[in-house]
Design a protein around this motif. Structure first.
Motif, PDB file in Angstrom:
ATOM      1  N   ILE A 132      37.649  -0.882  37.906  1.00  0.00           N
ATOM      2  CA  ILE A 132      38.629  -1.185  36.866  1.00  0.00           C
ATOM      3  C   ILE A 132      37.884  -1.461  35.567  1.00  0.00           C
ATOM      4  N   GLY A 133      38.047  -0.579  34.578  1.00  0.00           N
ATOM      5  CA  GLY A 133      37.404  -0.766  33.283  1.00  0.00           C
ATOM      6  C   GLY A 133      38.313  -1.557  32.359  1.00  0.00           C
ATOM      7  N   HIS A 134      37.707  -2.412  31.530  1.00  0.00           N
ATOM      8  CA  HIS A 134      38.475  -3.302  30.666  1.00  0.00           C
ATOM      9  C   HIS A 134      38.238  -3.014  29.183  1.00  0.00           C
ATOM     10  N   ASN A 135      39.103  -3.553  28.357  1.00  0.00           N
ATOM     11  CA  ASN A 135      39.087  -3.326  26.913  1.00  0.00           C
ATOM     12  C   ASN A 135      37.845  -3.907  26.237  1.00  0.00           C
ATOM     13  N   ARG A 194      30.782  -8.366  24.352  1.00  0.00           N
ATOM     14  CA  ARG A 194      31.129  -8.212  22.939  1.00  0.00           C
ATOM     15  C   ARG A 194      30.587  -6.921  22.342  1.00  0.00           C
ATOM     16  N   GLU A 195      29.462  -6.435  22.853  1.00  0.00           N
ATOM     17  CA  GLU A 195      28.865  -5.244  22.256  1.00  0.00           C
ATOM     18  C   GLU A 195      29.232  -3.936  22.960  1.00  0.00           C
ATOM     19  N   LEU A 196      30.014  -3.986  23.991  1.00  0.00           N
ATOM     20  CA  LEU A 196      30.291  -2.772  24.757  1.00  0.00           C
ATOM     21  C   LEU A 196      31.534  -2.015  24.304  1.00  0.00           C
ATOM     22  N   GLY A 197      32.618  -2.681  24.025  1.00  0.00           N
ATOM     23  CA  GLY A 197      33.861  -1.995  23.674  1.00  0.00           C
ATOM     24  C   GLY A 197      34.584  -1.506  24.913  1.00  0.00           C
ATOM     25  N   PRO A 198      35.753  -0.895  24.719  1.00  0.00           N
ATOM     26  CA  PRO A 198      36.577  -0.465  25.857  1.00  0.00           C
ATOM     27  C   PRO A 198      35.871   0.536  26.772  1.00  0.00           C
ATOM     28  N   VAL A 199      36.090   0.372  28.073  1.00  0.00           N
ATOM     29  CA  VAL A 199      35.599   1.351  29.053  1.00  0.00           C
ATOM     30  C   VAL A 199      36.524   2.563  28.973  1.00  0.00           C
ATOM     31  N   THR A 200      35.935   3.736  28.730  1.00  0.00           N
ATOM     32  CA  THR A 200      36.727   4.955  28.538  1.00  0.00           C
ATOM     33  C   THR A 200      36.585   5.966  29.667  1.00  0.00           C
ATOM     34  N   GLY A 201      35.605   5.795  30.534  1.00  0.00           N
ATOM     35  CA  GLY A 201      35.438   6.742  31.632  1.00  0.00           C
ATOM     36  C   GLY A 201      34.612   6.153  32.750  1.00  0.00           C
ATOM     37  N   ILE A 202      34.960   6.490  33.978  1.00  0.00           N
ATOM     38  CA  ILE A 202      34.205   6.049  35.156  1.00  0.00           C
ATOM     39  C   ILE A 202      34.127   7.240  36.107  1.00  0.00           C
ATOM     40  N   VAL A 203      32.920   7.562  36.590  1.00  0.00           N
ATOM     41  CA  VAL A 203      32.730   8.659  37.546  1.00  0.00           C
ATOM     42  C   VAL A 203      31.733   8.236  38.617  1.00  0.00           C
ATOM     43  N   ILE A 247      27.683   4.854  40.566  1.00  0.00           N
ATOM     44  CA  ILE A 247      28.833   4.903  39.667  1.00  0.00           C
ATOM     45  C   ILE A 247      28.352   4.759  38.230  1.00  0.00           C
ATOM     46  N   VAL A 248      28.903   5.586  37.349  1.00  0.00           N
ATOM     47  CA  VAL A 248      28.586   5.508  35.925  1.00  0.00           C
ATOM     48  C   VAL A 248      29.879   5.242  35.165  1.00  0.00           C
ATOM     49  N   ALA A 249      29.821   4.266  34.255  1.00  0.00           N
ATOM     50  CA  ALA A 249      30.978   3.950  33.409  1.00  0.00           C
ATOM     51  C   ALA A 249      30.540   4.034  31.954  1.00  0.00           C
ATOM     52  N   ALA A 250      31.350   4.704  31.128  1.00  0.00           N
ATOM     53  CA  ALA A 250      31.041   4.857  29.708  1.00  0.00           C
ATOM     54  C   ALA A 250      31.965   3.979  28.880  1.00  0.00           C
ATOM     55  N   CYS A 251      31.406   3.405  27.824  1.00  0.00           N
ATOM     56  CA  CYS A 251      32.183   2.578  26.899  1.00  0.00           C
ATOM     57  C   CYS A 251      32.366   3.328  25.581  1.00  0.00           C
TER      58      CYS A 251
END
Length: 163
Positions: free
Chosen positions: A104-107, A127-136, A143-147
């Motif tokens: 579950i990616g968060h804002n 604070r420096e990451l920003g919303p999670v926009t993709g998870i694969v 698992i890789v998640a992009a912000c």
């Protein structure tokens, strides 16, 4: 010569009849009908904005909203929030891994993992990451998640790195 024309005409007649029969069967075929249930705040969603949808391994519809993760079983909606163990309530991305875990990616850049109905938090100076926009899932356990700001989470066998 007469036999040749007879065979040719007979073959042509059979092809025409087969085409007509196929056409008639197609006209009588009925399309599969689907039943849709509309779910909204009236049925229990915490808000009208939906950011992502997925189906988990148990067949539940998971809905990402700004006020929590919703699970719909076809009849009822259950909402999970920080009170249940989420990193934050604003959910932007959902992903079901091959082992059945729901990522579950968060804002604000955090990630929650639902493993056997228990939430685990993955955070990193959000604070420096920003919303999670993709998870694969690159491979089982990886698992890789992009912000949104270009940062990337890499989780391999429960070890977390951020790039």
């Amino acid at each position: 010569m007469i036999n040749f024309d007879y065979k040719k005409n007979l073959a042509l007649c059979i092809r025409k009849q087969a085409f007509v029969l196929a056409f008639v069967f197609c006209l009588n075929a009925t399309a599969q009908q689907y039943k849709f249930n509309h779910i909204s705040t009236e049925q229990g969603l915490p808000q009208k904005y939906v950011y992502d949808l997925t189906e988990d391994k148990m067949g539940f519809l998971l809905v990402a909203t700004g006020e929590g993760l919703c699970r719909y079983d076809g009849k009822e909606i259950k909402t999970f929030t920080t009170a249940h163990g989420l990193v934050e309530n604003f959910v932007t991305k959902l992903f079901v891994a091959s082992n059945g875990d729901v990522w579950i990616g968060h804002n604000q850049g955090g990630i929650s993992i639902n493993h056997n109905s228990t939430f685990k938090k993955l955070t990193y100076s959000t604070r420096e990451l920003g919303p999670v926009t993709g998870i694969v899932e690159i491979s089982p356990g990886c698992i890789v998640a992009a912000c949104q700001n270009g940062k990337v989470f890499l989780s391999y066998k429960s070890r977390l790195q951020v790039f």
